[in-house]
Design a protein around this motif. Structure first.
Motif, short mmCIF file in Angstrom:
data_model
loop_
_atom_site.label_atom_id
_atom_site.label_comp_id
_atom_site.label_asym_id
_atom_site.label_seq_id
_atom_site.Cartn_x
_atom_site.Cartn_y
_atom_site.Cartn_z
N ARG A 546 0.85 -1.26 0.16
CA ARG A 546 0.07 -0.18 0.07
C ARG A 546 0.87 1.33 -0.01
O ARG A 546 0.54 2.23 -0.74
N GLU A 547 1.83 1.19 0.85
CA GLU A 547 2.88 2.34 0.72
C GLU A 547 3.47 2.68 -0.64
O GLU A 547 3.60 3.78 -0.79
N ILE A 548 3.88 1.48 -1.30
CA ILE A 548 4.61 1.47 -2.58
C ILE A 548 3.51 2.23 -3.69
O ILE A 548 4.01 3.16 -4.30
N ARG A 549 2.22 2.01 -3.63
CA ARG A 549 1.34 2.70 -4.24
C ARG A 549 1.11 4.04 -3.99
O ARG A 549 1.07 4.81 -5.00
N GLN A 550 1.06 4.33 -3.11
CA GLN A 550 0.87 5.64 -2.48
C GLN A 550 2.07 6.56 -3.01
O GLN A 550 2.21 7.65 -3.60
N LEU A 551 3.48 5.83 -2.96
CA LEU A 551 4.69 6.65 -3.43
C LEU A 551 4.72 6.83 -4.84
O LEU A 551 4.89 7.71 -5.56
N PHE A 552 4.25 5.52 -5.71
CA PHE A 552 4.10 5.67 -6.94
C PHE A 552 3.09 6.91 -7.38
O PHE A 552 3.30 7.67 -8.35
N ALA A 553 1.89 7.16 -6.91
CA ALA A 553 1.18 8.12 -7.19
C ALA A 553 1.38 9.49 -6.64
O ALA A 553 1.19 10.53 -7.56
N ALA A 554 2.26 9.59 -5.73
CA ALA A 554 2.95 10.97 -5.40
C ALA A 554 3.88 11.27 -6.49
O ALA A 554 4.08 12.42 -6.91
N THR A 555 4.65 10.31 -6.93
CA THR A 555 5.74 10.68 -7.77
C THR A 555 5.21 10.96 -9.15
O THR A 555 5.86 11.56 -10.06
N ASP A 556 4.05 10.44 -9.43
CA ASP A 556 3.45 10.69 -10.89
C ASP A 556 2.08 11.42 -10.69
O ASP A 556 1.08 10.72 -10.83
N PRO A 557 2.00 12.51 -10.27
CA PRO A 557 0.72 13.18 -10.10
C PRO A 557 0.05 13.30 -11.38
O PRO A 557 -1.33 13.35 -11.21
N GLU A 558 0.47 13.33 -12.63
CA GLU A 558 -0.27 13.57 -13.90
C GLU A 558 -0.73 12.16 -14.21
O GLU A 558 -1.31 12.08 -15.33
N HIS A 559 -0.64 11.05 -13.49
CA HIS A 559 -1.05 9.70 -13.93
C HIS A 559 -0.66 9.43 -15.37
O HIS A 559 -1.45 8.95 -16.11
N THR A 560 0.73 9.53 -15.61
CA THR A 560 1.21 8.92 -17.05
C THR A 560 1.60 7.56 -16.79
O THR A 560 2.02 6.85 -17.90
N LYS A 561 1.40 6.96 -15.54
CA LYS A 561 2.12 5.53 -15.38
C LYS A 561 3.63 5.59 -15.66
O LYS A 561 4.06 4.44 -16.06
N VAL A 562 4.32 6.45 -15.77
CA VAL A 562 5.75 6.57 -16.02
C VAL A 562 6.50 7.49 -15.14
O VAL A 562 5.93 8.51 -14.71
N ILE A 563 7.59 6.96 -14.41
CA ILE A 563 8.38 7.63 -13.54
C ILE A 563 9.61 7.80 -13.95
O ILE A 563 10.10 6.67 -14.69
N GLY A 564 10.46 8.77 -13.67
CA GLY A 564 11.92 8.48 -13.69
C GLY A 564 12.89 7.46 -13.07
O GLY A 564 12.20 6.98 -12.10
#
Length: 701
Positions: A546-564
């Protein structure tokens, strides 16, 4: 009248414009016979049929007429016979009208038999000796004269009858086959000499056909009491089921001092040892006789064969039922113990006799424990492998290299089989912290070389830092008997810390070939095995999903499903808490990286390609252009992309396959054909050099 006879036999003709007399066989004008002239056919004349007009030697190839015949031969020198009738075969070959006479072999005839008349054309008897026998001269129940010998044809085979009927020949009825009186008389004498009693007949063919090639094998031992050391003699007994015979071979150990003989006992039926000893010669016979008169007629007796075999001695032989594990058999006075048998023998006794107990009899003493070979410690002279070889034998041999590995992992084309890593020194010195090293691991012989990257204004000369060679792992005793451990390819990965001769390095990066090779051979490199990494990550990250999903969502605020990559790496480091190495994190990032599709800059690609060609001193642009022009059969200035790629590979262009494919795509026309002249001009760094550029590295995602 004389003139008329003369004109009938001969007539005038012309040869080379000269009038002369010619033979009577020459026909008249148009091939028609002259009045009163009879043409003699040289070969058999066959009527025209519905088939092909092929010549006789083609149409009747390997077709032969077979006639049964006989002739009488006078015997003036013998009183027992006045004449002899000899049967033979007359063969008429349709392809060339040749005749052959063959007499079949008769047992005890005393006559040289076989071919009587060899195959050739036979002339007719006088007064027609100028003509030869043809098919018209043969029929059943007639006589033919071959070289003054009269043959009587009595019959023929079915093919000959069918062929003669098709020729229009009316076949005569077959004649009788006479017997030779002398041969018949001799047969009567031979029949009277045979005893007129029913002999017993033992059928062994059925046993041979059922068990041919089936052999029972027993492992035996003979404790020879007369030998010097009373050592047991190992034997192998073979029982042949086809004829109930036995042979025995001896297993002679190495350096036993015994002579090697082919067989201990040759193949034969093995008799059981009689209680009274061996039988005298002549005691056992296949027949018994009876003296009819006894001593009534003096020394003269009258003997007849005994049908009931009164007083016959029957000898018993070893059969398959007498052989089993643990049994003792008597081989001409030698006591041999059957100790074991093979799998086929066990299956045979299990099927036929229902036996289940095949426990072997132990006759060998347990072997002494094998002493472990110890080696003296390393002396420090030469390599450890070379010093170890000097302890293996009296003749010194150099250590053997792994040539199979060398041939498989040596450089081949674009496959270098070298793993390169970027490393830094682990030190607190501010001068040595920024030094960069390139560590190369050669897979062909497990050697390592280290080069230092040259940096300006550092005061440190770059170049070769460590000579290529095998490197021992630290913390090992120098003078010991066991071989030392060396660095392997599995010990090198991004994030690993290694110590080379007292210098501590940390591997911070690797080239693209190294990553691809390790991922391709993931079974050898666990750090690049995505399956192992995901299983390991699942066990660690499952409680905090659950914490991992929250961190992914916080890193990708535009919901592009891609992070650096850097946020992704930081997240994994915080989750795993050091359980993952840098190489495992990079493998995950490479596996889930986004492959951006964007249009490459042509000048960027050409500048990169020219830089690589210049570093490798490639200048064969004229030869490359000539080969491309040669393959352009239509001289239209374009070639398919695969043809251009194959030609470039044959010239060993120092370009990666992806870069070469991208360059060829840039020079394609509307019909997907490569303009090879522009392609070669763009690569030619001598004439069309592109100014230096600054490479821009795109951050991965």
């Amino acid at each position: 009248i004389g003139k008329e006879k003369f004109h009938k036999s001969q007539h005038w003709g012309y040869c080379n414009n000269v009038a002369m007399l010619v033979g009577e066989d020459k026909p008249g004008i148009g091939g028609e016979p002259l009045p009163g002239q009879k043409l003699k056919p040289k070969y058999s004349v066959f009527p025209e049929g519905m088939g092909s007009d092929a010549p006789a030697w083609v149409a009747f190839d390997k077709q032969v007429l077979s006639f049964d015949a006989y002739f009488e031969e006078e015997m003036p020198d013998k009183n027992q016979e006045l004449y002899r009738i000899r049967h033979c075969k007359i063969y008429f070959y349709l392809e060339d009208d040749t005749i052959q006479v063959v007499e079949p072999q008769v047992k005890n005839s005393g006559i040289t038999q076989g071919t009587i008349v060899r195959r050739h054309r036979i002339p007719l008897p006088p007064p027609q000796e100028d003509e030869f026998y043809t098919i018209d001269h043969f029929n059943i129940n007639i006589e033919v004269i071959l070289y003054a010998r009269k043959y009587k044809i009595i019959d023929c085979d079915q093919f000959t009858k069918h062929f003669l009927r098709k020729m229009g020949v009316r076949l005569n009825p077959p004649a009788g086959r006479p017997d030779d009186p002398y041969t018949k008389e001799r047969q009567k004498i031979l029949d009277s000499m045979k005893p007129l009693r029913p002999y017993e007949r033992i059928d062994t063919l059925k046993q041979f056909l059922e068990h041919d090639g089936h052999v029972l094998r027993f492992f035996c031992v003979w404790d020879d009491p007369e030998s010097m050391f009373r050592d047991p003699r190992e034997l192998v007994l073979h029982y042949y089921l086809s004829d109930d015979t036995i042979d025995i071979k001896e297993i002679i150990p190495v350096n036993s001092g015994r002579d090697r003989v082919p067989l201990f006992l040759r193949r034969d039926k093995l008799p059981k040892y009689a209680p009274t000893g061996l039988y005298q010669p002549g005691t056992i016979t296949s027949r018994t006789v009876l003296n009819v008169f006894g001593k009534l007629a003096g020394n003269k007796g009258r003997y007849i064969l005994d049908n009931r075999k009164t007083g016959a001695v029957h000898q018993e032989f070893y059969r398959d039922s007498d052989l089993k594990i643990g049994a003792v058999i008597n081989v001409w006075g030698r006591k041999i113990i059957l100790c074991d048998c093979d799998e086929f023998t066990k299956e045979y006794y299990r099927t036929k006799y229902g036996m289940e107990d095949f426990t072997p009899v132990s006759y060998k003493a347990p072997p002494p424990p094998k002493t472990e070979k110890t080696f003296p410690p390393y002396t420090g002279f030469g390599s450890e492998e070379d010093s170890l070889c000097s302890c293996m034998g009296l003749l010194l041999k150099p250590p053997q290299k792994d040539f199979k590995k060398l041939m498989e992992k040596d450089r081949s084309g674009m496959e270098s089989n070298i793993l390169r890593f970027l490393a830094k020194l682990v030190t607190d010195s501010p001068i040595d912290k920024d030094r960069k090293f390139i560590i190369s691991y050669f897979l062909s012989d497990d050697t390592i070389s280290v080069f230092e990257h040259t940096q300006q204004n550092t005061g440190i000369l770059g170049g070769k830092f460590l000579e290529r060679g095998r490197i021992k792992k630290p913390g090992q005793e120098l003078f010991k008997s066991e071989p030392s451990e060396y660095f392997k390819a599995q010990n090198l990965f991004v994030g690993a810390r290694v110590c080379f001769h007292g210098h501590n390095f940390v591997l911070v990066d690797a080239d693209e070939y190294t990553f691809n090779y390790m991922e391709k051979h993931a079974n050898e490199f666990s750090m690049a095995d995505i399956g192992v990494i995901l299983k390991k990550l699942k066990d660690i990250a499952e409680p905090c999903s659950r914490e991992i999903r929250q961190l992914f969502a916080a890193t990708d605020p535009e919901h592009t499903k891609v992070i650096g990559y850097e946020p992704f790496r930081s997240l994994l480091v915080s989750i795993t808490e050091g359980a993952f190495s840098e190489h495992e994190i990079m493998t995950l990032g490479r596996y889930y990286s986004v492959k951006d599709e964007y249009e490459m800059d042509l000048h960027f690609l050409l500048a990169t390609a020219q830089e690589k060609l210049k570093k490798n001193s490639f200048e064969n642009f004229q030869q490359l252009s000539a080969v491309l022009v040669y393959n352009d059969r239509e001289k239209c200035g374009v070639l398919p992309r695969e043809v251009c790629r194959t030609i470039c590979k044959s010239f060993k262009l120092p370009l990666a396959d992806d870069d070469l494919q991208a360059l060829l795509t840039m020079f394609e026309d509307d019909h997907k054909q490569v303009e090879y002249k522009k392609f070669v001009d763009g690569l030619n760094w001598r004439e069309n050099q592109i100014p230096a550029f600054q490479a821009i590295k795109v951050n991965p995602k």
